[in-house]
Scaffold this motif. Sequence first.
Motif, PDB file in Angstrom:
ATOM      1  N   LYS A  61     -19.143 -21.450  15.938  1.00 23.66           N
ATOM      2  CA  LYS A  61     -19.297 -22.896  15.934  1.00 23.66           C
ATOM      3  C   LYS A  61     -19.754 -23.391  14.566  1.00 23.66           C
ATOM      4  N   SER A  62     -20.664 -22.664  13.974  1.00 21.88           N
ATOM      5  CA  SER A  62     -21.248 -23.174  12.753  1.00 21.88           C
ATOM      6  C   SER A  62     -20.396 -22.883  11.530  1.00 21.88           C
ATOM      7  N   THR A  63     -19.608 -21.855  11.569  1.00 21.22           N
ATOM      8  CA  THR A  63     -18.909 -21.436  10.370  1.00 21.22           C
ATOM      9  C   THR A  63     -17.473 -21.094  10.714  1.00 21.22           C
ATOM     10  N   GLN A  64     -16.762 -22.085  11.177  1.00 22.39           N
ATOM     11  CA  GLN A  64     -15.417 -21.773  11.651  1.00 22.39           C
ATOM     12  C   GLN A  64     -14.553 -21.169  10.550  1.00 22.39           C
ATOM     13  N   ARG A  65     -14.752 -21.606   9.316  1.00 21.36           N
ATOM     14  CA  ARG A  65     -13.942 -21.068   8.234  1.00 21.36           C
ATOM     15  C   ARG A  65     -14.291 -19.616   7.947  1.00 21.36           C
ATOM     16  N   GLU A  66     -15.526 -19.215   8.268  1.00 22.33           N
ATOM     17  CA  GLU A  66     -15.928 -17.843   7.966  1.00 22.33           C
ATOM     18  C   GLU A  66     -16.206 -17.025   9.221  1.00 22.33           C
ATOM     19  N   SER A  67     -15.934 -17.580  10.389  1.00 20.35           N
ATOM     20  CA  SER A  67     -16.218 -16.836  11.613  1.00 20.35           C
ATOM     21  C   SER A  67     -15.293 -15.620  11.691  1.00 20.35           C
ATOM     22  N   ILE A 432     -13.937 -19.004  -0.681  1.00 18.74           N
ATOM     23  CA  ILE A 432     -14.044 -19.181  -2.133  1.00 18.74           C
ATOM     24  C   ILE A 432     -13.668 -20.624  -2.427  1.00 18.74           C
ATOM     25  N   GLY A 433     -14.674 -21.431  -2.659  1.00 22.09           N
ATOM     26  CA  GLY A 433     -14.406 -22.849  -2.869  1.00 22.09           C
ATOM     27  C   GLY A 433     -13.728 -23.443  -1.648  1.00 22.09           C
ATOM     28  N   ASP A 434     -12.596 -24.050  -1.858  1.00 26.77           N
ATOM     29  CA  ASP A 434     -11.884 -24.690  -0.757  1.00 26.77           C
ATOM     30  C   ASP A 434     -11.057 -23.707   0.062  1.00 26.77           C
ATOM     31  N   TYR A 435     -10.940 -22.480  -0.435  1.00 32.63           N
ATOM     32  CA  TYR A 435     -10.087 -21.508   0.243  1.00 32.63           C
ATOM     33  C   TYR A 435     -10.928 -20.584   1.114  1.00 32.63           C
ATOM     34  N   GLU A 470      -5.957 -14.292   8.244  1.00 34.52           N
ATOM     35  CA  GLU A 470      -5.887 -15.757   8.181  1.00 34.52           C
ATOM     36  C   GLU A 470      -6.229 -16.217   6.769  1.00 34.52           C
ATOM     37  N   ALA A 471      -5.502 -17.214   6.303  1.00 34.50           N
ATOM     38  CA  ALA A 471      -5.835 -17.859   5.029  1.00 34.50           C
ATOM     39  C   ALA A 471      -5.896 -19.352   5.288  1.00 34.50           C
ATOM     40  N   GLN A 474      -9.316 -25.942   2.605  1.00 30.80           N
ATOM     41  CA  GLN A 474      -9.875 -27.268   2.879  1.00 30.80           C
ATOM     42  C   GLN A 474      -9.326 -28.176   1.792  1.00 30.80           C
ATOM     43  N   VAL A 475      -8.197 -28.795   2.070  1.00 24.00           N
ATOM     44  CA  VAL A 475      -7.498 -29.558   1.037  1.00 24.00           C
ATOM     45  C   VAL A 475      -8.336 -30.744   0.571  1.00 24.00           C
ATOM     46  N   SER A 476      -8.984 -31.383   1.513  1.00 28.97           N
ATOM     47  CA  SER A 476      -9.897 -32.484   1.184  1.00 28.97           C
ATOM     48  C   SER A 476     -10.947 -32.526   2.279  1.00 28.97           C
ATOM     49  N   ASP A 477     -11.841 -33.498   2.184  1.00 31.78           N
ATOM     50  CA  ASP A 477     -12.839 -33.628   3.252  1.00 31.78           C
ATOM     51  C   ASP A 477     -12.168 -33.862   4.593  1.00 31.78           C
ATOM     52  N   ASN A 478     -10.935 -34.345   4.565  1.00 29.19           N
ATOM     53  CA  ASN A 478     -10.279 -34.750   5.801  1.00 29.19           C
ATOM     54  C   ASN A 478      -9.218 -33.780   6.310  1.00 29.19           C
ATOM     55  N   LEU A 479      -8.791 -32.854   5.469  1.00 23.54           N
ATOM     56  CA  LEU A 479      -7.633 -32.034   5.831  1.00 23.54           C
ATOM     57  C   LEU A 479      -7.929 -30.548   5.685  1.00 23.54           C
ATOM     58  N   LEU A 480      -7.726 -29.815   6.765  1.00 25.64           N
ATOM     59  CA  LEU A 480      -7.879 -28.355   6.755  1.00 25.64           C
ATOM     60  C   LEU A 480      -6.565 -27.713   7.185  1.00 25.64           C
ATOM     61  N   LEU A 481      -6.068 -26.809   6.369  1.00 22.11           N
ATOM     62  CA  LEU A 481      -4.841 -26.077   6.700  1.00 22.11           C
ATOM     63  C   LEU A 481      -5.182 -24.606   6.883  1.00 22.11           C
ATOM     64  N   THR A 482      -4.646 -24.000   7.928  1.00 23.73           N
ATOM     65  CA  THR A 482      -4.831 -22.558   8.108  1.00 23.73           C
ATOM     66  C   THR A 482      -3.514 -21.926   8.534  1.00 23.73           C
ATOM     67  N   ALA A 483      -3.310 -20.696   8.100  1.00 24.73           N
ATOM     68  CA  ALA A 483      -2.128 -19.937   8.515  1.00 24.73           C
ATOM     69  C   ALA A 483      -2.582 -18.518   8.815  1.00 24.73           C
TER      70      ALA A 483
END
Lengths: 664, 201
Positions: A61-67, A432-435, A470-471, A474-483
């Motif tokens: 929940k807290s770290t979806q990008r790094e979960s 790493i930054g936005d990635y 998964e890669a 975070q393109v902007s504050d509003n847009l997250l892309l994942t593949a």
Amino acid sequence: MSLKHNLYTQKLRLILVLLILSTICVSVYPSDWDANEPGDFFDMSLEELMDVEVGVASRKKSTQRESPGIVTVITRDQIQKSGARDLVDILRQVPGFNVGFDTVGAYGVAIRGIWANEGKVLVLMDGVELNDDMYSTFQYGHHIPVDIIDKIEIMRGPGSAMYGESAELGVINITTISPQKKDDIQVSTTYSRTSKTFAGKGVTGFYGTKEEDISFSVISHYEQGNFTDKTAVNYDLVGSSVDLDENDNSEVISPFFNIGLNWGNFSLRTIIDRYGLNSPWPGYSMYKMSFYSDIIETKYRWPVTDSLAVTSRFIYKHQKPWNYPSVTYSGGSFENRITSDKYTSEVFFSYDIAGGHNIVGGIAYDEITGGDNTHTGLLEDGQNKVSYYNASFYGEGFFKTPYGNLTIGGRQVKHNHSGSSFVPRLALTKAIGDYHVKAIFSKAYRNPSIMNIAYNPNIKPEETTIYELEAGKQVSDNLLLTASVFDIEISDPIVYFYSGTSNYVNFNKTGSRGVEFSGIYKKDTTNISLIYSFYNATDNEVSEYSVPGDGDSLLGFPSHKLSLYTSVSPCKNLFITPSLTYFSSRYAVTDYGTDYIYDKLDSKILTNVSLLFKDAFQKERLDMSFAIYNIFDEDYDFIEPYLGGYAPIPGPSRVFAASLMYRF
Amino acid sequence: MRFQTYILVCLFSAILTASTATEVRAEPPVGREYQIKAAFVHNFIKFVDWPKEKVADSNNLITIGIIGKDPFGQAFEPLKNKQANGKKVIIKRFISLKESKLSGDQVEAIRKCHLLYVCRSEKEQLKKIINSVKDYNVLIVGDMNNFLESGGIINFVIEDKKVRFEINNIVAKQAKLDIRSKLLRLAKKVIGEETSDKKEN
């Protein structure tokens, strides 16, 4: 060993385990994990922080990008705006998830092309397992009331190492709303219909109250629905048709109750489920099938120190799933009145180490018995029952390293009837930054359930190996892309097999490989969600799932799925959400000559639109919504994704729906 | 034999767990709620403009003061490596007024803070604290009932298990703090300007 001695030993074992548990008083269910990774919150925007819960902590929940998992989260806001009626609608928004049927009317899910409904996907509500213990299934259509869902987290990969049974390919974790004040009341009602008949009507009530460190809540729900309004032609493959629009032939009813009490560190939850549906028996008649389930969970959480969280958990489940009264046929009659009982004790600890590291671990023990005094299909040592236990211990460490977050763990499980399994899990995630990138290796398992053993006492556990990458950006504050890409190989899959009589058999192997994409855009009141998923069958040697002449496909499920949800607010408090889901062509068995005859069903697009008036007339009181489902009246069929004897069953035609929700 | 093995595993786990429990190092409490609130505080700095004279006096630093019984523990630790508005963020902690009177130097130090978090332990001394910093361009943040009415500027509340915040923009303007529209828009409640469209839902 005599039966009496067996029973004595089992009881003694249970008592001893409970004593040990109460002595050390340590357990936390995985949903209680506390991430304690403050650094991750500092990488979030204000909007993201406003979506984070403070109550129930979870690493993902807290770290979806790094979960350390591939996770989709569907919030209450998304559910309400999309107009979702049940889990079938909600899961259309999830990459890799599709719906088929497992006996007419009983909808189940496939994950990444593989039929997962029997024992491969765990469904939790407020941390309590809802799957039945007879076949390890769950029914998704017109079942769980969506108005009381606060959030659904869907782990699209294996969860066996931490969640145990039934989590081989995925976990659906439903969190219901909780009281925010004294005498918190919510009432909602819905009505929907096709041009011919009603599609669903239901009422849901929520009462909760909260004072100091005590909170109490009751959810009650009653729903009556029809899973289609069309005629099933040649549904049994040998010429029988049934008008499912008439005589309540496609009726589904769903009385459902969820009662929760939290008192300091102690919690108690009871779930009472009385789901039922009508279904045609091949070649004979309609019959009523019921899925009764009574579950009680007690849990005590003990914060030993600031870094060590400890709790004890005990669950009792009494179920009568897939029950039906006597069905008469030329060879006699058949009925199913089998009941099951399951006692679960679990021990778990969560230890936070300075630097953001965390270790969790525990032991779990299940005693399971299924039996029927009138049915002779469950024979063991001359008795009409099957009984076994699962014992497991497990652990997982989460470590922050210069190379990324490393998760390493596993579970050792002993199924006393069918053998042992060890399922390790290793994940490396790095932002790493936005990635961000994730690399995950997991083993997972499915232990035989009561009916698997009843039909085949020699059945073995199946074992799965899964690689996921998964890669994301975070393109902007509003847009997250994942593949993401995945590769699944299941060894010794347990498969339903019909050859004159029902049976379960370990086939050699099956699997799939594919990609998933997700783009989420959120800005102010605009939300756009685009998901795409693709699978290819790999090394499938299960004839029950295979498609003759197309080794890349598996029976029942489209290789490609694409969903687009767009929610906009043209004026204050009004939200319009058009959505569409594209399914590529699918294979189904449609007839039986001297052998099964397969057809390729055309690709389909299902289109919906939902209008939500939030805070209509009175602020923070009344929400009204109107929706049209299947706007273009497409003929979309639900497919039985194995050789079970049914042709595709038509889904409903265009549906108009209205609903109201009022908060006191 | 299998049964005995299982019991041994249970006992071993129990002993291991119990021994772990006794050896655990006592880290300062870092509740999840305050981890999130700390991140909000960091975000607030990005959406508030202080008067030029306050910025000029600050030596390219942003100072967050925490007064009272600190519930944040190590929650601000990650800020050691981060900046806000291009400035390094430092944390200063001040003892509870319940326990002791502040010295003149401490009062001066509090007045130099850009953001002052007033902990719940200071509820009874809230007005006194606010009065002592009201002319010094300090963003006063807290999480207690009637905080805004008492002269606080941003107050945290919990709603649906999530952290929300309310703003008293009148007091902010009196303190010559310019709160940007995005922060006002995301607030659950705004006292002062822009209350009409503060929440689109």
